[in-house]
Design an enzyme around this catalytic site. Structure first.
Site, PDB file in Angstrom:
ATOM      1  N   PHE A  67       0.821  -1.083   0.143  1.00 34.08           N
ATOM      2  CA  PHE A  67      -0.011  -0.089   0.039  1.00 34.08           C
ATOM      3  C   PHE A  67       0.771   1.251   0.113  1.00 34.08           C
ATOM      4  CE2 PHE A  67      -0.152  -2.086   4.025  1.00 34.08           C
ATOM      5  CZ  PHE A  67       0.686  -1.170   4.859  1.00 34.08           C
ATOM      6  N   CYS A  70       1.164   3.168  -3.495  1.00 35.16           N
ATOM      7  CA  CYS A  70      -0.033   3.605  -4.267  1.00 35.16           C
ATOM      8  C   CYS A  70      -0.728   4.599  -3.215  1.00 35.16           C
ATOM      9  CB  CYS A  70      -0.885   2.374  -4.804  1.00 35.16           C
ATOM     10  SG  CYS A  70      -1.507   1.386  -3.399  1.00 35.16           S
ATOM     11  N   HIS A  71      -0.355   4.568  -1.990  1.00 32.33           N
ATOM     12  CA  HIS A  71      -1.042   5.669  -1.173  1.00 32.33           C
ATOM     13  C   HIS A  71      -0.306   6.463  -0.365  1.00 32.33           C
ATOM     14  CE1 HIS A  71      -3.799   6.423   2.238  1.00 32.33           C
ATOM     15  NE2 HIS A  71      -4.930   6.540   1.313  1.00 32.33           N
ATOM     16  N   PHE A  72       0.339   7.272  -0.626  1.00 25.96           N
ATOM     17  CA  PHE A  72       0.232   8.137  -1.779  1.00 25.96           C
ATOM     18  C   PHE A  72       1.636   8.089  -2.622  1.00 25.96           C
ATOM     19  CE2 PHE A  72      -3.335   9.585   1.032  1.00 25.96           C
ATOM     20  CZ  PHE A  72      -4.256   9.511   0.114  1.00 25.96           C
ATOM     21  N   ILE A  77       1.694   6.409   3.181  1.00 26.30           N
ATOM     22  CA  ILE A  77       0.807   6.386   4.344  1.00 26.30           C
ATOM     23  C   ILE A  77       0.009   4.989   4.269  1.00 26.30           C
ATOM     24  CG2 ILE A  77      -1.183   7.466   5.861  1.00 26.30           C
ATOM     25  CD1 ILE A  77      -0.223  10.314   4.493  1.00 26.30           C
TER      26      ILE A  77
END
Length: 169
Positions: A67, A70-72, A77
């Site tokens: 994650f 892609c976040h962010f 985060i």
């Protein structure tokens, strides 16, 4: 209650995800990458602040977790919803651990408070689930619990009134 240990390592959790721990058609954890813990260090049906059961689990944080990329991009985060999902996963796991039958599903949560973030430099999350109700009747199997998520010992998420049910359909 069925006779299961009160500690589980990663391989045990993967057995649960494959439906091998509590048996086919009963509580299962998701498989990676959605499995949000690496081990369960404590579990009970009568412990915790309310004497209704509890679970404590840990999740090792690594900068290469799926994650973060892609976040962010440029500001990695962990999505807060993944921490909430980890708490739901553990609530359902506790119901299966009790020997209660059926597939687990989240019903909701009363209150969510996010006061911190999980960035790639964190080392470990600790989940703490404290049951306020554990109900098993002929028509209903459900756990209601409060929970917290700590990042390296700092409380960053707090939830009240999580609800998870088991259904045989």
């Amino acid at each position: 209650m069925a006779q299961y240990p009160n500690r589980f390592d990663k391989e045990d959790l993967l057995k649960c995800a494959r439906g091998e721990l509590f048996g086919p058609g009963n509580a299962q954890l998701p498989e990676p990458p959605m499995l949000m813990m690496d081990r369960i260090t404590e579990i009970s049906e009568d412990g915790g602040a309310h004497g209704k059961g509890h679970v404590v689990a840990e999740f090792d944080i690594h900068p290469d977790l799926w994650f973060f990329s892609c976040h962010f991009p440029g500001n990695p985060i962990m999505p807060g919803c993944l921490g909430l999902d980890g708490l739901w996963q553990l609530t359902g796991f506790n119901l299966g651990w009790r020997g209660w039958q059926g597939r687990g599903y989240a019903l909701g949560v009363g209150e969510v408070k996010l006061t911190g973030m999980v960035r790639p430099d964190r080392k470990m999350l600790t989940y703490k689930v404290d049951f306020t109700k554990a109900i098993q009747t002929r028509r209903l199997t459900m756990g209601v619990a409060d929970g917290i998520v700590e990042a390296d010992g700092e409380v960053i998420y707090q939830v009240k009134d999580m609800k998870v049910a088991l259904s045989e359909s």
